[in-house]
Enzyme design. Sequence first.
Site, mmCIF file in Angstrom:
data_model
loop_
_atom_site.group_PDB
_atom_site.id
_atom_site.type_symbol
_atom_site.label_atom_id
_atom_site.label_comp_id
_atom_site.label_asym_id
_atom_site.label_seq_id
_atom_site.Cartn_x
_atom_site.Cartn_y
_atom_site.Cartn_z
ATOM 1 N N ARG A 65 -45.969 0.247 93.666
ATOM 2 C CA ARG A 65 -46.802 1.417 93.943
ATOM 3 C C ARG A 65 -47.325 1.380 95.385
ATOM 4 O O ARG A 65 -47.320 2.396 96.100
ATOM 5 C CB ARG A 65 -47.958 1.470 92.950
ATOM 6 C CG ARG A 65 -47.495 1.595 91.506
ATOM 7 C CD ARG A 65 -48.594 1.276 90.512
ATOM 8 N NE ARG A 65 -49.683 2.245 90.603
ATOM 9 C CZ ARG A 65 -50.842 2.099 89.973
ATOM 10 N NH1 ARG A 65 -51.072 1.013 89.222
ATOM 11 N NH2 ARG A 65 -51.783 3.016 90.093
ATOM 12 N N THR A 113 -47.798 1.589 83.380
ATOM 13 C CA THR A 113 -46.391 1.244 83.565
ATOM 14 C C THR A 113 -45.845 0.780 82.226
ATOM 15 O O THR A 113 -46.512 0.052 81.503
ATOM 16 C CB THR A 113 -46.230 0.127 84.616
ATOM 17 O OG1 THR A 113 -46.748 0.579 85.871
ATOM 18 C CG2 THR A 113 -44.771 -0.261 84.795
ATOM 19 N N ILE A 118 -47.796 -6.089 83.731
ATOM 20 C CA ILE A 118 -47.457 -4.793 84.300
ATOM 21 C C ILE A 118 -48.674 -3.894 84.095
ATOM 22 O O ILE A 118 -49.493 -4.129 83.201
ATOM 23 C CB ILE A 118 -46.182 -4.175 83.685
ATOM 24 C CG1 ILE A 118 -46.266 -4.086 82.165
ATOM 25 C CG2 ILE A 118 -44.960 -4.963 84.105
ATOM 26 C CD1 ILE A 118 -45.017 -3.489 81.529
ATOM 27 N N ASP A 119 -48.814 -2.896 84.936
ATOM 28 C CA ASP A 119 -50.020 -2.070 84.927
ATOM 29 C C ASP A 119 -50.160 -1.273 83.630
ATOM 30 O O ASP A 119 -49.176 -1.032 82.918
ATOM 31 C CB ASP A 119 -50.005 -1.095 86.109
ATOM 32 C CG ASP A 119 -49.986 -1.814 87.446
ATOM 33 O OD1 ASP A 119 -50.500 -2.941 87.520
ATOM 34 O OD2 ASP A 119 -49.440 -1.243 88.409
ATOM 35 N N LYS A 120 -51.368 -0.838 83.365
ATOM 36 C CA LYS A 120 -51.695 -0.086 82.153
ATOM 37 C C LYS A 120 -50.737 1.078 81.929
ATOM 38 O O LYS A 120 -50.244 1.282 80.812
ATOM 39 C CB LYS A 120 -53.131 0.422 82.242
ATOM 40 C CG LYS A 120 -53.547 1.361 81.120
ATOM 41 C CD LYS A 120 -54.930 1.948 81.380
ATOM 42 C CE LYS A 120 -55.269 3.019 80.357
ATOM 43 N NZ LYS A 120 -56.547 3.702 80.651
#
Length: 302
Positions: free
Chosen positions: A235, A138, A134-136
């Site tokens: 996103r 998130t 998962i993104d930084k």
Amino acid sequence: MLETFTVETEEPIRIDRYLASVSKLSRTRVQALCDEGFVRVDDKPVKSSYKLSDGEVIEAEIPADQELQVEPENIPLDILYEDSDIIVVNKPKGMVVHPAPGHENGTLVNALLYHCHDLSGINGVLRPGIVHRIDKDTTGCLVAAKNDAAHRSLAKQLEDKTCHREYRAIVEGILDTDAAVIDAPIGRDPRNRQRMAVTDVHGRSARTHYRVLERFRDTTYIECKLETGRTHQIRVHMKYCGHPVLGDEKYGHKCKLMDTQGQVLHAYRLTLVHPSTGRTMVFEAPLPEYFQQLLALLEKQK
């Protein structure tokens, strides 16, 4: 480094499957290289879903990985579950999942190496145990594998869509439809290589299900379920719909109500089948404090 492969197959086979079977590359790595245009068949770039025939020639340009020393770091973890096969954590905002140039330390992998000692080696020294990311900015549920058998099981579940990931997000504007499926291919943005976009140029199929939970004055609180797992999928899909995730400065705008430190996006539920017991397990990560505070502010504005 340029590697060449001459295809030997009795029936058509996807290029990502084939290269993963004849090289040291993982299927995920092959898919990423295809997205970047580094894989060609008969001198033409191909998607990872391209079906190969016997005798075709594959050229794969494999960028050299930057040597990084990954050290265990004593970083606190919010552990939702752990046993000898898997560990499920609630990743905080601002933490990168694995080391990369510019983020050599302070990552989830550094913390896991300190805490677990035993992680699967399928993804190499930079991403041990990492099955999905998962993104930084998130937050929320993420599972890591402690051994190769568990890693293969979880990876197969992701591929077969039997591992389910559900998110909560607040998006800009008012979504008129209570529920919908966004079905649009995602690939590297041809105009900005630092971003992803809905595109037919090397785009890979991507499906996101969303459901409206609550509408506020000029934002909407939603639940999203991933059918695929493309980079920045929620996103990108919400931007494509004209409703970027609130606070997402890469694809939308900074939140004016409070400092959200990036997108208001939380992986709140993860459902998987345990690699050893075969039991279906459901993990939930509570909404982070900033997310709850923002919901309260939006409620007051109604």
